[in-house]
Enzyme design. Structure first.
Site, PDB file in Angstrom:
ATOM      1  N   HIS A 180       0.890  -1.098  -0.071  1.00  0.00           N
ATOM      2  CA  HIS A 180      -0.090  -0.017   0.078  1.00  0.00           C
ATOM      3  C   HIS A 180       0.975   1.258   0.037  1.00  0.00           C
ATOM      4  CE1 HIS A 180      -2.828  -2.629   2.494  1.00  0.00           C
ATOM      5  NE2 HIS A 180      -2.883  -2.782   1.158  1.00  0.00           N
TER       6      HIS A 180
ATOM      7  N   ASP B  75      -5.414   5.914   0.750  1.00  0.00           N
ATOM      8  CA  ASP B  75      -5.594   4.450  -0.035  1.00  0.00           C
ATOM      9  C   ASP B  75      -7.148   3.798   0.375  1.00  0.00           C
ATOM     10  OD1 ASP B  75      -5.112   3.030   2.393  1.00  0.00           O
ATOM     11  OD2 ASP B  75      -3.196   2.151   1.720  1.00  0.00           O
TER      12      ASP B  75
END
Length: 476
Positions: free
Chosen positions: A22, A118
């Site tokens: 991520h 995210d």
């Protein structure tokens, strides 16, 4: 004489959830804004359960000027909130929720023009609404998964029972059908808490001012067309979708160990080496690792194998401790394997400079778990893939890469669920390294490599897409 006014650089902030898969794409996006577009970036770092690889990435000497890493204090007594049986997304959800209690004060202190998050940091929407800071989402996986995820709330309300038991393929509007078995792990058990965490986060995606995706039009034309034009997504309504990919890891630091690997590669013929690694968090069972080693040996092909201590518990066992797993492969690889394959094969414990290896002229194929970051790194270097999906949405990626993109070969069995035996491993390695199908895949991968370059260069689709947002931010 008048002194010219110092022009203040536009300032945006980034917030990724834990896990190198991520962090890396948001980190590369932030660097691009700093280096190519003259921005100042505050990069909020969740320090709870930080891996050794994360700590290394944010060392001051690894950061460009105008890139400020802002540490979010670790959550006290996090272990009391987590249990051993919690799945990865549940753990992420709790870590993020607790860490973001510090976010309002950090945002008020830094006051960015926008915050880019995210998928697992959607608690930030409510926080930023109160502070009048616009929030953009960076969906770091495939747009196939993004389209499916946006369709998930509808599936959730219309389908009873488990999606994985559906008798027919799942039809995301405007997209290619998905085999129920391929859907991501997080939605395979609707009774598990992880499913609710995933559903909560994806249902908030439309709250974003815009959604960035790590892809480009030539790679995923079907799902991108659906997201932009299909009535289902228009009716959500979906905010603008900006293709800005492929954003992959750049500027890898070369350690002494890495230099030895690259020197070994220098001595091999072009396109002759198979690179075998299962991403930043993937592990195999003891039995499967043994079969893999025998398959590589029997194939008689050159290889680099990144060996991790096997785990019979979870395929994602290394997710939260990337870069810290020092081990001795001789303890768990078949007896004599390292000696018998010496010269032709290279066994590397734990970690290898993936970007540099995939970019090397001697690398001919990649046996990969098909995580999206690894997929982009492979394709942008023109390298075909032997697909070995392990967890999350990797089966969806593997099917897409094999059946639509034409750059991957799948096994007849499902890695991670069934034992893939040494004979099939040998066969697939030979097909990709020596066979006509392998040559076709390599040719297609090299076409995508060229189209990726065009997309990112001035006038290309991803370049122009990012520039449109950059100009808007600069005008604010």
């Amino acid at each position: 004489m008048t002194i010219p006014e110092k022009i203040e650089k536009p300032h945006v902030a980034f917030l990724p959830s834990p896990g190198m898969g991520h962090i890396t794409p948001l980190f590369e996006f932030a660097k691009r804004l700093v280096i190519h577009h003259g921005f100042h970036v505050s990069f909020f770092v969740i320090t709870t359960a930080a891996s050794a690889a994360q700590n290394e990435l944010f060392r001051p000497e690894n950061l460009p000027a105008d890139f400020t890493a802002v540490e979010i204090p670790p959550v006290e007594n996090i272990s009391s909130l987590l249990t051993d049986d919690m799945k990865v997304v549940t753990q992420l959800g709790i870590m993020v929720r607790e860490s973001l209690k510090h976010l309002p004060s950090l945002l008020m202190k830094n006051r960015p023009k926008a915050l880019i998050i995210d998928l697992f940091c959607t608690d930030a929407f409510e926080i930023c609404e109160k502070l009048s800071i616009p929030v953009y989402s960076f969906f770091t996986a495939s747009t196939i998964l993004m389209a499916f995820s946006l369709y998930l709330p509808t599936l959730d309300s219309e389908v009873e029972g488990e999606f994985v038991d559906l008798p027919e393929t799942i039809q995301t509007p405007g997209c290619s059908p998905i085999y129920p078995h391929d859907i991501l792990d997080q939605v395979k058990d609707r009774k598990n808490e992880e499913y609710n965490w995933y559903l909560l986060n994806v249902s908030r995606l439309p709250l974003a001012v815009g959604i960035f995706v790590n892809s480009w039009d030539d790679l995923e034309p079907i799902s991108l067309k659906a997201l932009r034009e299909n009535l289902f997504f228009q009716n959500i309504p979906l905010p603008p979708v900006y293709t800005i990919g492929p954003l992959i890891k750049q500027d890898e630091v070369v350690t002494e160990k890495d230099a030895k690997i690259l020197a070994w590669l220098d001595d091999q013929p072009p396109d002759s080496v198979l690179f075998v690694v299962f991403g930043s968090g993937g592990t195999l069972t003891s039995e499967q690792l043994t079969e893999l080693a025998w398959g590589l040996e029997m194939s008689q092909q050159r290889f680099i194998l990144v060996a991790r201590k096997p785990s019979d518990a979870s395929a994602s066992a290394a997710f939260f401790n990337v870069g810290s797993d020092e081990n001795d492969p001789l303890q768990y690889l078949p007896e004599g394997f390292v000696r018998r394959t010496e010269g032709r094969g290279l066994v590397v414990p734990s970690w290898a400079p993936q970007t540099l290896i995939l970019n090397h002229r001697s690398t001919g194929a990649f046996l990969s778990h098909c995580g999206w970051n690894s997929t982009l790194e492979s394709v942008t270097n023109g390298i075909p893939i032997i697909a070995w999906p392990l967890y999350a949405e990797q089966r969806m990626n593997a099917t897409f890469l094999a059946e639509e993109a034409g750059v991957a070969l799948k096994f007849s069995k499902n890695p991670g669920e069934e034992l893939v035996d040494r004979n099939e491993i040998e066969k697939n390695v030979r097909i990709v390294m020596e066979g006509e199908k392998g040559k076709d895949m390599r040719r297609r991968a090299k076409e995508l490599k060229e189209s990726a370059k065009i997309a990112l260069n001035s006038g290309g689709s991803s370049y122009e897409s990012l520039c449109s947002v950059v100009e808007f931010w600069k005008s604010q």
